[in-house]
Design an enzyme around this catalytic site. Sequence first.
Site, PDB file in Angstrom:
ATOM      1  N   ASP A  43      77.942 -32.409  31.554  1.00  0.00           N
ATOM      2  CA  ASP A  43      78.111 -31.221  32.405  1.00  0.00           C
ATOM      3  C   ASP A  43      76.945 -31.057  33.354  1.00  0.00           C
ATOM      4  OD1 ASP A  43      80.553 -30.552  31.368  1.00  0.00           O
ATOM      5  OD2 ASP A  43      79.799 -28.987  30.026  1.00  0.00           O
ATOM      6  N   ASP A  89      74.604 -29.904  27.492  1.00  0.00           N
ATOM      7  CA  ASP A  89      75.632 -30.948  27.624  1.00  0.00           C
ATOM      8  C   ASP A  89      75.244 -31.867  28.786  1.00  0.00           C
ATOM      9  OD1 ASP A  89      78.037 -32.312  28.673  1.00  0.00           O
ATOM     10  OD2 ASP A  89      79.021 -31.248  27.028  1.00  0.00           O
ATOM     11  N   ARG A 143      87.733 -37.674  20.900  1.00  0.00           N
ATOM     12  CA  ARG A 143      87.839 -37.366  19.480  1.00  0.00           C
ATOM     13  C   ARG A 143      89.248 -36.871  19.174  1.00  0.00           C
ATOM     14  NH1 ARG A 143      83.936 -36.599  15.765  1.00  0.00           N
ATOM     15  NH2 ARG A 143      82.347 -36.539  17.354  1.00  0.00           N
ATOM     16  N   THR A 159      92.271 -36.014  13.192  1.00  0.00           N
ATOM     17  CA  THR A 159      91.457 -36.811  12.263  1.00  0.00           C
ATOM     18  C   THR A 159      89.956 -36.632  12.533  1.00  0.00           C
ATOM     19  OG1 THR A 159      91.399 -38.698  13.750  1.00  0.00           O
ATOM     20  CG2 THR A 159      93.248 -38.601  12.207  1.00  0.00           C
TER      21      THR A 159
HETATM   22  N1  URA Z   1      76.150 -34.253  23.796  1.00  0.00           N
HETATM   23  C1  URA Z   1      75.431 -33.603  24.745  1.00  0.00           C
HETATM   24  O1  URA Z   1      75.662 -33.783  25.925  1.00  0.00           O
HETATM   25  N2  URA Z   1      74.465 -32.768  24.337  1.00  0.00           N
HETATM   26  C2  URA Z   1      74.157 -32.540  23.048  1.00  0.00           C
HETATM   27  O2  URA Z   1      73.245 -31.769  22.748  1.00  0.00           O
HETATM   28  C3  URA Z   1      74.927 -33.218  22.080  1.00  0.00           C
HETATM   29  C4  URA Z   1      75.910 -34.071  22.475  1.00  0.00           C
END
Ligand code: URA
Length: 209
Positions: free
Chosen positions: A203, A200, A104, A108
Amino acid sequence: MGKLQVIDHPLIQHKLTIIRDKNTGTKYFREVVNEIARLLAYEVSREMPVEDVEIETPLVKSVQKQLAGKKVVIVPILRAGLGMVDGMLDLIPAAKVGHVGMYRDQETMEPVEYFVKLPSGLEERQMLVVDPMLATGGSAVAAIDALKKRGANNIKFVCLVAAPEGVKVLEEAHPDVDIYTAALDERLNEKGYILPGLGDAGDRLYGTM
Ligand code: URA
Protein backbone atom coordinates in the site's frame (compact mmCIF):
# COMPACT_ATOMS: atom_id res chain seq x y z
CA MET A 1 20.73 -24.28 8.48
CA GLY A 2 20.59 -21.14 6.29
CA LYS A 3 22.20 -18.04 7.66
CA LEU A 4 20.21 -15.03 8.92
CA GLN A 5 22.09 -11.85 8.10
CA VAL A 6 20.86 -8.51 9.46
CA ILE A 7 22.48 -5.90 7.22
CA ASP A 8 22.49 -2.98 9.63
CA HIS A 9 24.87 -0.66 7.77
CA PRO A 10 24.41 2.95 8.96
CA LEU A 11 23.10 4.05 5.56
CA ILE A 12 20.52 1.27 5.65
CA GLN A 13 19.46 2.13 9.21
CA HIS A 14 19.02 5.78 8.22
CA LYS A 15 16.99 4.93 5.13
CA LEU A 16 14.85 2.43 7.05
CA THR A 17 13.91 5.14 9.52
CA ILE A 18 12.65 7.24 6.60
CA ILE A 19 10.38 4.50 5.28
CA ARG A 20 9.13 3.53 8.75
CA ASP A 21 7.94 7.12 9.31
CA LYS A 22 4.21 7.33 8.55
CA ASN A 23 4.71 10.87 7.21
CA THR A 24 6.88 9.64 4.32
CA GLY A 25 4.81 9.85 1.13
CA THR A 26 4.54 7.35 -1.69
CA LYS A 27 7.10 8.87 -4.06
CA TYR A 28 9.84 9.16 -1.45
CA PHE A 29 8.93 5.78 0.08
CA ARG A 30 9.35 4.09 -3.30
CA GLU A 31 12.69 5.80 -3.95
CA VAL A 32 14.12 4.86 -0.57
CA VAL A 33 12.91 1.24 -0.81
CA ASN A 34 14.91 0.99 -4.04
CA GLU A 35 17.94 2.61 -2.40
CA ILE A 36 17.85 0.05 0.42
CA ALA A 37 17.36 -2.78 -2.08
CA ARG A 38 20.47 -1.58 -3.92
CA LEU A 39 22.52 -1.66 -0.71
CA LEU A 40 21.17 -5.11 0.15
CA ALA A 41 22.10 -6.36 -3.33
CA TYR A 42 25.67 -5.28 -2.61
CA GLU A 43 25.76 -7.42 0.54
CA VAL A 44 23.95 -10.37 -1.03
CA SER A 45 26.50 -10.42 -3.87
CA ARG A 46 29.46 -10.35 -1.46
CA GLU A 47 29.92 -14.13 -1.61
CA MET A 48 29.53 -14.50 -5.36
CA PRO A 49 32.43 -16.52 -6.77
CA VAL A 50 35.03 -14.93 -9.02
CA GLU A 51 37.50 -16.43 -11.49
CA ASP A 52 40.73 -15.32 -13.10
CA VAL A 53 40.67 -13.61 -16.47
CA GLU A 54 43.64 -12.35 -18.45
CA ILE A 55 43.30 -8.81 -19.79
CA GLU A 56 45.63 -6.15 -21.06
CA THR A 57 45.76 -2.83 -19.27
CA PRO A 58 47.17 0.05 -21.33
CA LEU A 59 50.56 -0.99 -19.86
CA VAL A 60 50.83 -4.77 -19.39
CA LYS A 61 49.08 -8.10 -19.58
CA SER A 62 47.45 -8.84 -16.23
CA VAL A 63 45.37 -11.56 -14.59
CA GLN A 64 42.34 -10.07 -12.86
CA LYS A 65 38.99 -11.26 -11.50
CA GLN A 66 35.55 -11.51 -13.01
CA LEU A 67 32.26 -12.88 -11.72
CA ALA A 68 32.08 -16.62 -12.29
CA GLY A 69 28.99 -17.76 -10.46
CA LYS A 70 25.54 -18.85 -11.44
CA LYS A 71 23.37 -16.45 -13.41
CA VAL A 72 21.12 -14.48 -11.09
CA VAL A 73 17.32 -14.38 -11.16
CA ILE A 74 15.53 -11.80 -9.01
CA VAL A 75 12.08 -13.08 -8.03
CA PRO A 76 9.75 -10.50 -6.49
CA ILE A 77 6.76 -11.86 -4.61
CA LEU A 78 3.82 -9.85 -5.96
CA ARG A 79 2.95 -7.15 -5.30
CA ALA A 80 5.25 -5.51 -2.78
CA GLY A 81 8.38 -7.36 -3.96
CA LEU A 82 8.21 -5.37 -7.20
CA GLY A 83 9.28 -2.31 -5.22
CA MET A 84 12.74 -3.79 -4.68
CA VAL A 85 13.48 -4.97 -8.22
CA ASP A 86 14.85 -1.80 -9.81
CA GLY A 87 17.25 -1.16 -6.92
CA MET A 88 18.62 -4.69 -7.17
CA LEU A 89 18.91 -4.49 -10.96
CA ASP A 90 21.02 -1.34 -10.56
CA LEU A 91 23.77 -3.54 -9.10
CA ILE A 92 23.04 -6.79 -10.93
CA PRO A 93 21.91 -5.45 -14.32
CA ALA A 94 22.23 -8.76 -16.18
CA ALA A 95 19.87 -10.54 -13.78
CA LYS A 96 16.68 -12.03 -15.13
CA VAL A 97 13.44 -11.26 -13.30
CA GLY A 98 10.86 -13.94 -12.50
CA HIS A 99 7.53 -13.27 -10.80
CA VAL A 100 5.55 -15.20 -8.21
CA GLY A 101 2.05 -14.19 -7.10
CA MET A 102 0.31 -15.82 -4.15
CA TYR A 103 -3.04 -15.27 -2.45
CA ARG A 104 -4.38 -16.72 0.76
CA ASP A 105 -7.31 -19.15 0.39
CA GLN A 106 -9.93 -17.76 2.78
CA GLU A 107 -11.13 -21.24 3.83
CA THR A 108 -7.88 -23.13 4.27
CA MET A 109 -5.77 -19.97 4.97
CA GLU A 110 -3.09 -21.63 2.81
CA PRO A 111 -1.19 -19.54 0.22
CA VAL A 112 -2.15 -20.45 -3.37
CA GLU A 113 -0.06 -19.65 -6.48
CA TYR A 114 -1.97 -17.49 -8.98
CA PHE A 115 0.95 -16.40 -11.17
CA VAL A 116 4.37 -17.92 -11.70
CA LYS A 117 6.58 -16.84 -14.59
CA LEU A 118 10.25 -17.83 -14.43
CA PRO A 119 13.19 -18.22 -16.80
CA SER A 120 14.22 -21.73 -17.86
CA GLY A 121 17.09 -23.71 -16.35
CA LEU A 122 16.47 -22.82 -12.70
CA GLU A 123 18.82 -25.64 -11.62
CA GLU A 124 21.74 -23.57 -12.89
CA ARG A 125 20.70 -20.24 -11.42
CA GLN A 126 21.12 -18.21 -8.24
CA MET A 127 17.60 -17.17 -7.19
CA LEU A 128 17.06 -14.02 -5.09
CA VAL A 129 13.49 -14.01 -3.77
CA VAL A 130 12.53 -10.50 -2.69
CA ASP A 131 9.66 -9.22 -0.56
CA PRO A 132 9.93 -6.14 1.70
CA MET A 133 8.26 -7.79 4.71
CA LEU A 134 8.93 -11.25 6.18
CA ALA A 135 5.93 -11.35 8.51
CA THR A 136 4.26 -14.74 9.11
CA GLY A 137 6.56 -16.35 6.55
CA GLY A 138 3.61 -17.95 4.73
CA SER A 139 4.12 -16.35 1.34
CA ALA A 140 7.92 -16.62 1.49
CA VAL A 141 7.68 -20.36 2.18
CA ALA A 142 5.09 -20.83 -0.57
CA ALA A 143 7.09 -18.80 -3.11
CA ILE A 144 10.22 -20.81 -2.37
CA ASP A 145 8.17 -24.04 -2.60
CA ALA A 146 7.06 -22.85 -6.06
CA LEU A 147 10.68 -22.29 -7.14
CA LYS A 148 11.98 -25.59 -5.76
CA LYS A 149 9.11 -27.48 -7.44
CA ARG A 150 10.44 -26.10 -10.73
CA GLY A 151 14.06 -27.10 -10.10
CA ALA A 152 15.63 -24.18 -8.21
CA ASN A 153 18.20 -25.34 -5.66
CA ASN A 154 20.18 -22.20 -4.85
CA ILE A 155 17.90 -19.63 -3.22
CA LYS A 156 18.42 -16.57 -1.02
CA PHE A 157 15.59 -14.55 0.50
CA VAL A 158 15.98 -10.76 0.74
CA CYS A 159 13.67 -8.45 2.70
CA LEU A 160 13.68 -5.06 4.38
CA VAL A 161 12.02 -5.92 7.70
CA ALA A 162 11.64 -9.37 9.26
CA ALA A 163 9.65 -10.56 12.27
CA PRO A 164 11.20 -13.29 14.45
CA GLU A 165 8.08 -15.39 13.83
CA GLY A 166 8.57 -15.28 10.05
CA VAL A 167 12.29 -16.02 10.29
CA LYS A 168 11.53 -19.15 12.34
CA VAL A 169 8.86 -20.37 9.91
CA LEU A 170 11.11 -19.81 6.89
CA GLU A 171 14.18 -21.36 8.52
CA GLU A 172 12.21 -24.46 9.50
CA ALA A 173 10.59 -24.91 6.08
CA HIS A 174 13.70 -24.10 4.01
CA PRO A 175 16.86 -24.55 6.11
CA ASP A 176 19.02 -24.25 2.99
CA VAL A 177 17.89 -20.67 2.25
CA ASP A 178 19.94 -17.75 3.57
CA ILE A 179 17.86 -14.79 4.76
CA TYR A 180 19.09 -11.21 4.32
CA THR A 181 17.15 -8.47 6.08
CA ALA A 182 17.79 -4.79 6.79
CA ALA A 183 16.12 -5.13 10.22
CA LEU A 184 14.87 -7.79 12.60
CA ASP A 185 11.87 -6.23 14.35
CA GLU A 186 10.14 -7.12 17.62
CA ARG A 187 7.08 -9.18 16.75
CA LEU A 188 3.84 -9.53 14.80
CA ASN A 189 0.62 -7.98 16.03
CA GLU A 190 -2.68 -9.90 16.09
CA LYS A 191 -3.38 -8.88 12.47
CA GLY A 192 -0.04 -10.15 11.19
CA TYR A 193 1.61 -6.73 10.88
CA ILE A 194 5.22 -6.37 11.94
CA LEU A 195 5.90 -4.10 14.96
CA PRO A 196 7.29 -1.49 14.83
CA GLY A 197 7.43 -2.23 11.08
CA LEU A 198 6.40 0.24 8.40
CA GLY A 199 2.76 -0.65 7.76
CA ASP A 200 1.57 -2.36 4.59
CA ALA A 201 4.55 -2.18 2.24
CA GLY A 202 2.47 -2.73 -0.92
CA ASP A 203 0.00 0.00 0.00
CA ARG A 204 2.76 2.43 0.84
CA LEU A 205 4.66 1.65 -2.40
CA TYR A 206 1.63 2.05 -4.63
CA GLY A 207 -0.42 4.63 -2.72
CA THR A 208 -3.38 2.32 -2.14
CA MET A 209 -3.96 3.20 1.52
N1 URA B 1 3.04 -7.19 5.11
C1 URA B 1 3.25 -5.85 5.17
O1 URA B 1 3.23 -5.18 4.16
N2 URA B 1 3.47 -5.30 6.37
C2 URA B 1 3.52 -6.00 7.52
O2 URA B 1 3.74 -5.42 8.59
C3 URA B 1 3.29 -7.39 7.44
C4 URA B 1 3.06 -7.96 6.23
